[in-house]
Design an enzyme around this catalytic site. Structure first.
Site, PDB file in Angstrom:
ATOM      1  N   ASN A 116      -4.552   2.589  -1.994  1.00  0.00           N
ATOM      2  CA  ASN A 116      -5.102   2.693  -0.651  1.00  0.00           C
ATOM      3  C   ASN A 116      -4.450   3.989   0.261  1.00  0.00           C
ATOM      4  O   ASN A 116      -3.207   4.051  -0.011  1.00  0.00           O
ATOM      5  CB  ASN A 116      -4.948   1.362   0.139  1.00  0.00           C
ATOM      6  N   ASN A 184       1.074   6.547   3.614  1.00  0.00           N
ATOM      7  CA  ASN A 184       0.071   7.187   4.360  1.00  0.00           C
ATOM      8  C   ASN A 184       0.059   7.704   5.759  1.00  0.00           C
ATOM      9  O   ASN A 184      -0.848   7.983   6.406  1.00  0.00           O
ATOM     10  CB  ASN A 184      -1.063   6.067   4.164  1.00  0.00           C
ATOM     11  N   THR A 185       1.075   7.675   6.160  1.00  0.00           N
ATOM     12  CA  THR A 185       1.721   8.251   7.542  1.00  0.00           C
ATOM     13  C   THR A 185       2.614   9.370   7.374  1.00  0.00           C
ATOM     14  O   THR A 185       3.758   9.126   6.833  1.00  0.00           O
ATOM     15  CB  THR A 185       2.267   7.168   8.532  1.00  0.00           C
ATOM     16  N   LYS A 222      11.443  -2.669   4.940  1.00  0.00           N
ATOM     17  CA  LYS A 222      10.792  -2.765   3.835  1.00  0.00           C
ATOM     18  C   LYS A 222      10.712  -1.198   3.347  1.00  0.00           C
ATOM     19  O   LYS A 222      10.429  -0.257   3.917  1.00  0.00           O
ATOM     20  CB  LYS A 222       9.097  -2.965   4.297  1.00  0.00           C
TER      21      LYS A 222
HETATM   22  C1  LIG Z   1      -4.934  -2.133   0.956  1.00  0.00           C
HETATM   23  C2  LIG Z   1      -3.577  -2.298   1.553  1.00  0.00           C
HETATM   24  C3  LIG Z   1      -2.952  -2.156   2.647  1.00  0.00           C
HETATM   25  C4  LIG Z   1      -1.652  -2.360   2.972  1.00  0.00           C
HETATM   26  N1  LIG Z   1      -1.095  -2.177   4.379  1.00  0.00           N
HETATM   27  C5  LIG Z   1       0.066  -2.173   4.297  1.00  0.00           C
HETATM   28  C6  LIG Z   1       0.688  -2.197   5.734  1.00  0.00           C
HETATM   29  O1  LIG Z   1       0.051  -2.064   6.594  1.00  0.00           O
HETATM   30  N2  LIG Z   1       2.179  -2.313   5.737  1.00  0.00           N
HETATM   31  C7  LIG Z   1       2.860  -2.651   4.781  1.00  0.00           C
HETATM   32  O2  LIG Z   1       4.028  -2.863   4.794  1.00  0.00           O
HETATM   33  N3  LIG Z   1       2.337  -2.630   3.458  1.00  0.00           N
HETATM   34  C8  LIG Z   1       1.286  -2.372   3.418  1.00  0.00           C
HETATM   35  N4  LIG Z   1       0.552  -2.661   1.983  1.00  0.00           N
HETATM   36  C9  LIG Z   1       1.660  -2.945   0.864  1.00  0.00           C
HETATM   37  C10 LIG Z   1       1.735  -4.385   0.427  1.00  0.00           C
HETATM   38  O3  LIG Z   1       2.110  -5.067   1.362  1.00  0.00           O
HETATM   39  C11 LIG Z   1       2.478  -4.117  -0.774  1.00  0.00           C
HETATM   40  O4  LIG Z   1       3.850  -4.097  -0.309  1.00  0.00           O
HETATM   41  C12 LIG Z   1       2.101  -3.500  -1.905  1.00  0.00           C
HETATM   42  O5  LIG Z   1       0.886  -3.661  -2.140  1.00  0.00           O
HETATM   43  C13 LIG Z   1       2.670  -4.246  -3.105  1.00  0.00           C
HETATM   44  O6  LIG Z   1       2.311  -5.390  -3.492  1.00  0.00           O
HETATM   45  P1  LIG Z   1       1.010  -5.789  -4.635  1.00  0.00           P
HETATM   46  O7  LIG Z   1       1.279  -5.153  -5.842  1.00  0.00           O
HETATM   47  O8  LIG Z   1       1.124  -7.393  -4.530  1.00  0.00           O
HETATM   48  O9  LIG Z   1      -0.360  -5.499  -3.992  1.00  0.00           O
HETATM   49  C14 LIG Z   1      -1.010  -2.626   1.815  1.00  0.00           C
HETATM   50  C15 LIG Z   1      -1.277  -2.713   0.572  1.00  0.00           C
HETATM   51  C16 LIG Z   1      -2.606  -2.523   0.190  1.00  0.00           C
HETATM   52  C17 LIG Z   1      -3.333  -2.689  -1.197  1.00  0.00           C
END
Ligand SMILES: Cc1cc2nc3c(=O)[nH]c(=O)nc-3n(C[C@H](O)[C@H](O)[C@H](O)COP(=O)(O)O)c2cc1C
Length: 370
Positions: A116, A184-185, A222
Site C-alpha cells: 500500500n 508513504n509520507t 510504532k
Molecule cells: C492498506 C494498509 C494501510 C495501513 N495504514 C496504516 C496507517 O495508517 N498507520 C499505521 O501505523 N500503519 C498502517 N498500516 C500498517 C499496519 O498497521 C501493520 O503495521 C502492517 O500492515 C503489518 O501488519 P500485517 O502484516 O498484519 O498487515 C497499514 C497497512 C495496510 C496494509
C-alpha cells in the site's frame, strides 16, 4: 467458505473498493442489534484465560486490529463484533488529507501480502475527535489512536502537527501511538532518528498530560522493520529513558529482496509498504531484539505477518504482550480473530505457563540465557 467468497467476489474487485465494500457490510451488521449479537457470539467469544492487562488497561484478550484499517474511527463496534480485543484507529493527521492518487493498494495473493501507498488518507484530527466524542459504544473495547504527520507540514514543524492531533484526540484515546514509520509520507521515517524522536515524543507526552489531567494516557511509538539493528536498540533505549509505555513493532517494509516473493514482478515492484506473510520473519526478529533490550520495562506490541494462532503465540513468546493483525484479515476473513483466540487458548493450556502474561518473552529469555 470465505476463501471461495473471497475468490469470487473480492479478488475481482479493486482492492480499495473491496475494502470499502467489506467495511460497509461490517458497519451495517454492527448497527442491527440481532445481527451484531449473533455475530459477536459466534466470532468474539471472550475467553477468560486470554484476559489481558496491558498499558494499565483491562482487555478481553491480547489480539487487536492494527492501524490503517479504520482510519477515521467509523467501525469500532463492527471490528469489536468481529472479535478484535483492541482497535487501533488512524493514522490520523493534524489536518485532513486525501492521501496519494489511486491506485494505491495492491494484493499479492500468491504471497498472502499487500502493498500500500495510501499516504494517510484521513479526515483529520478535528473530525475524528468529533466522531469519537459522539460515539455511543455498543461493545466494550479498547480504542488506540494512532497519529502521524500531515503531508504538507514540513519536517521541522512535525512536532506541532503531532501536538495538534494529541490535543484533539488524547481525551478519546485509551492509548496513543506516535507513528513515525509509514513509508508513504516523505521524510516521516527520518523522525525515528533519536535526535528527532526525543523532542517529538517529549512534546506529545507533554501535550497529552496538558490535555488529559484525570488519567495518564499511555504513549507508544510504532517503528519500521527496516531500521538497522543499532537503530532498533537506540529507539528501545530512548523509550526507556523517556518513560514511554510501549513500542509497536512493526509497520510495513519497503524491502523486496530476500523475501522470496512469488507474485508478478510488476506487482512486487509497486512503490509502497509491503505487509502480510513476507514481513513475518523480520517483524518477529525486531520484536525479539526489543524484548532482549527492554524486557518487561516497556509493553511491546507485535505486528507484521501474523496469520494464525501459532504466529500470535510466537509473538507472545518473543516478548509481545499485545499482538495485532491487518493483512491476514483480508485473506482469512471474519473468522480470523476467532481462530487466533481459540488457537491461543489451546496453546496456553498445553504450555508450562499458567497465564499469557507468564508466557510473554519466555522464548527470548531462554535464548538470552544460553
Ligand atoms: C492498506 C494498509 C494501510 C495501513 N495504514 C496504516 C496507517 O495508517 N498507520 C499505521 O501505523 N500503519 C498502517 N498500516 C500498517 C499496519 O498497521 C501493520 O503495521 C502492517 O500492515 C503489518 O501488519 P500485517 O502484516 O498484519 O498487515 C497499514 C497497512 C495496510 C496494509
Amino acid at each position: 467458505m470465505y476463501k471461495l467468497f473471497f475468490r469470487l467476489a473480492f479478488q475481482r474487485m479493486d482492492p480499495e473498493q473491496a475494502h470499502y465494500a467489506a467495511f460497509r457490510w461490517i458497519r451495517l451488521a454492527a448497527r442491527i442489534p440481532v445481527l451484531r449479537t449473533f455475530a459477536a457470539a459466534a466470532l468474539a467469544p471472550r475467553l477468560k484465560e486470554l484476559r489481558t492487562e496491558a498499558l494499565g488497561l483491562r482487555m478481553h484478550g491480547p489480539f487487536g486490529l492494527a492501524a490503517g484499517f479504520d482510519k477515521n474511527a467509523v467501525a469500532i463496534d463492527g471490528m469489536a463484533m468481529l472479535g478484535f480485543d483492541h482497535i487501533e484507529i488512524g493514522t490520523v493527521t493534524g489536518e485532513p488529507q486525501p492521501g496519494n492518487p489511486k491506485k494505491r493498494l495492491f494484493r499479492l495473493v500468491a504471497d498472502r501480502a499487500l502493498i500500500n501507498r495510501m499516504g494517510f488518507n484521513n479526515e483529520g484530527s478535528a473530525a475524528v475527535a468529533a466522531r469519537l466524542a459522539s460515539r455511543n459504544p455498543v461493545f466494550r473495547t479498547t480504542v488506540g489512536v494512532n497519529i502521524g504527520k500531515t503531508k504538507v507540514v514540513p519536517e521541522a514543524e512535525a512536532a506541532a502537527d503531532y501536538v495538534k492531533s494529541t490535543e484533539a484526540l488524547a481525551g478519546h484515546a485509551d492509548y496513543l501511538v506516535v507513528n513515525v514509520s509509514s513509508p508513504n509520507t516523505p521524510g516521516l521515517r527520518d523522525l525515528q532518528a533519536t535526535e528527532s524522536l526525543r523532542p517529538l515524543l517529549t512534546a506529545v507526552r507533554e501535550a497529552a498530560d496538558r490535555t488529559v489531567t484525570t488519567r495518564r494516557v499511555p504513549l507508544l511509538v510504532k517503528i519500521a522493520p527496516d531500521l538497522a539493528d543499532e537503530d532498533v536498540d537506540a529507539v528501545a533505549d530512548l523509550a526507556v529513558e523517556l518513560g514511554l509505555d510501549g513500542i509497536i513493532a512493526t509497520n510495513t517494509t519497503i524491502a523486496r529482496e530476500d523475501l522470496g516473493l512469488k507474485s508478478d514482478p510488476a506487482l512486487v515492484g509497486e512503490t509502497g509498504g509491503l505487509s502480510g506473510a513476507p514481513l513475518k520473519e523480520r517483524s518477529l526478529a525486531v520484536l525479539s531484539r526489543l524484548y532482549a533490550r527492554v524486557g518487561d520495562r516497556i509493553t511491546l506490541v507485535g505486528v507484521g505477518g501474523v496469520e494464525n494462532a501459532e504466529d500470535a503465540w510466537q509473538r507472545i513468546l518473543a516478548g509481545a504482550t499485545l499482538v495485532q493483525g491487518y493483512s491476514a484479515f483480508i485473506y482469512e476473513g471474519p473468522f480470523y480473530a476467532r481462530a487466533i483466540h481459540q488457537g491461543l487458548a489451546a496453546r496456553l493450556a498445553a504450555s508450562p505457563y499458567a497465564t499469557l502474561a507468564e508466557a510473554v518473552g519466555a522464548e527470548t529469555r531462554k535464548k538470552a540465557a544460553l
